[in-house]
Structure formats: structure tokens, C-alpha cells
Design an enzyme around this catalytic site. Structure first.
Site, PDB file in Angstrom:
ATOM      1  N   THR A   8       0.794  -1.344  -0.108  1.00 55.27           N
ATOM      2  CA  THR A   8      -0.179   0.014   0.002  1.00 55.27           C
ATOM      3  C   THR A   8       0.833   1.265  -0.194  1.00 55.27           C
ATOM      4  O   THR A   8       1.841   1.089   0.573  1.00 55.27           O
ATOM      5  CB  THR A   8      -0.854   0.101   1.426  1.00 55.27           C
ATOM      6  N   GLU A  41      -4.564  -0.368 -10.257  1.00 58.00           N
ATOM      7  CA  GLU A  41      -6.037   0.091 -10.399  1.00 58.00           C
ATOM      8  C   GLU A  41      -7.027  -0.943  -9.911  1.00 58.00           C
ATOM      9  O   GLU A  41      -6.969  -2.058 -10.066  1.00 58.00           O
ATOM     10  CB  GLU A  41      -6.482   0.302 -12.029  1.00 58.00           C
ATOM     11  N   ASP A  70      -7.578  -4.569   1.144  1.00 52.82           N
ATOM     12  CA  ASP A  70      -8.586  -3.397   0.421  1.00 52.82           C
ATOM     13  C   ASP A  70      -9.726  -3.140   1.547  1.00 52.82           C
ATOM     14  O   ASP A  70     -10.199  -4.278   2.195  1.00 52.82           O
ATOM     15  CB  ASP A  70      -9.244  -3.875  -0.676  1.00 52.82           C
ATOM     16  N   GLY A 152      -9.310   9.076   6.219  1.00 52.86           N
ATOM     17  CA  GLY A 152     -10.425   8.636   5.512  1.00 52.86           C
ATOM     18  C   GLY A 152     -11.874   9.177   6.420  1.00 52.86           C
ATOM     19  O   GLY A 152     -11.878  10.376   6.714  1.00 52.86           O
TER      20      GLY A 152
END
Ligand code: IMP
Length: 197
Positions: A8, A41, A70, A152
Site C-alpha cells: 500500500t 487500478e 482493501d 479517510g
């Protein structure tokens, strides 16, 4: 000793991962700062698909074992959105502030604020072995942004059993309960066994 690349480039995730993995023996971690790789992507339709895609693609590019993850936010009143689109909810480039503003707008006047964070972690080895672990944190969306920590949607997410948002907690406190913690726990179990073989 297992040399493992953290798949990441998100600094918020990296800080949490470093702390979550700090007590693991027999494993050494590399990040993109030491071993750069291309961004992947995220075209998968599920967290699982995207986590596998990232781990496999970065593994193929670098030839290293990779731990990728994810994650995202599912809001009941929005039919599970933003889900896999959490990072780009308000468009590209990724902008946490715009995402949070849009989320508050969509939930204006909505009483059902139930939501959950989901994380899927994937450990992928060059010989094709793959291990997957999922973690969930349930909670609700606050009526306004609170707190400066985390990243976030943290300033808007109040975990069940708490009255503060994740952004009002320290990294250590968030890591005690988070979806990421729960997903990484399963991977740590695998790594402990492999490191002792
Ligand atoms: P990705 O896993 O890199 O695709 O990013 C997922 C997106 O979900 C991030 O950009 C954040 O907006 C959100 N997200 C994932 N995990 C967290 C978290 O622990 N706190 C707040 N937001 C998160």
C-alpha cells in the site's frame, strides 16, 4: 526470516499496519519507500477481489511476498455505498474532506446511520500460495466531523459501544478494535506458523 512487502502507498494504512505488525517475530517488512512499485487500478467489484488483485500484481512486479489490503465503508441507508468506491466516493483525485462532505450530504435528515468498515487482507507468495482474512467494525455515521486522528472516514465513524469517532482515538486505541486489526490478526497467525517452519 520472511521478507514481506507491504502493498500500500496509503500512509494512514501504513502507520496502522506498522503498529499492528510490530510484535511479529521472524518477519521483516519493506514498504514502497524502500521497494517502489506501481499503483494498482482497483477494478474489482469486491474488497476480496481488489485485495487479491493488489497482492498478486505487486508480487508479480517485485518478485516478493506481499501483504495487501482493501478496505472501505458500507452505509446501510445508502444500500452499502460507498463500498469498494470508498476512496473515490467524491471523484478523483482521492480527497478525504470531499468524501466526508458528500457522505454527510447524502445522509442529511436520515435517521438510520448504521454502517460498517470492512477490510480484506491478502498475503501472497511468489509460489502462488495465498491467504485471505477479513475484518469488520460495525458502528454509525456521526452528524458532524469530530477528531483529527486517523484517515479517510474516521472523523465520521463512531464504533458500536463508543461515543467518540475513530478520529478522536489514538492510533493504538483504533488498532485495538478496527476492521484492519481483525483482518491482520488472521494473517499474523499464518505468518507466525510460516516463520517457525
Ligand atoms: P483502499 O483500501 O486503498 O481502496 O481505500 C479504501 C478507502 O476506504 C480509503 O481511501 C478510505 O476512504 C476508506 N477507509 C478504509 N479504511 C479506513 C479506515 O480505517 N478509516 C477510515 N477510512 C477508511
Amino acid at each position: 526470516m520472511i521478507l514481506l512487502l507491504l502493498g500500500t502507498k496509503n500512509e494512514g494504512k501504513l502507520s496502522e499496519l506498522r503498529e499492528l505488525l510490530a510484535d511479529l517475530e521472524g518477519v521483516e517488512f519493506l514498504t514502497f519507500h524502500a521497494r517502489p512499485f506501481k499503483s494498482v487500478e482497483e477494478i474489482g467489484l469486491t474488497f476480496d477481489a481488489n485485495a487479491r488483485l493488489k497482492a498478486r500484481t505487486i508480487g508479480a512486479e517485485t518478485g516478493l511476498p506481499v501483504l495487501a489490503e482493501d478496505a472501505g465503508l458500507e452505509v446501510d441507508a445508502l444500500g452499502g455505498e460507498p463500498g469498494v468506491h470508498s476512496a473515490r466516493f467524491a471523484g478523483v483525485p482521492v480527497d478525504y474532506e470531499r468524501n466526508n462532505t458528500l457522505l454527510l450530504e447524502r445522509l442529511a435528515g436520515v435517521r438510520d446511520r448504521k454502517a460498517r468498515f470492512i477490510a480484506v487482507a491478502v498475503l501472497c507468495f511468489p509460489d502462488g500460495r495465498e491467504f485471505v482474512s477479513e475484518g469488520i467494525l460495525t458502528g454509525r455515521i456521526a452528524r458532524k466531523l469530530e477528531g483529527e486522528g486517523g484517515f479517510g472516514y474516521d472523523p465520521l465513524f463512531i464504533p458500536d459501544g463508543f461515543s467518540r469517532t475513530l478520529a478522536e482515538m489514538t492510533l493504538v486505541d483504533k488498532n485495538r478494535i478496527s476492521h484492519r486489526r481483525r483482518a491482520i490478526e488472521g494473517i499474523k497467525q499464518v505468518l507466525r506458523e510460516l516463520a517457525h517452519d
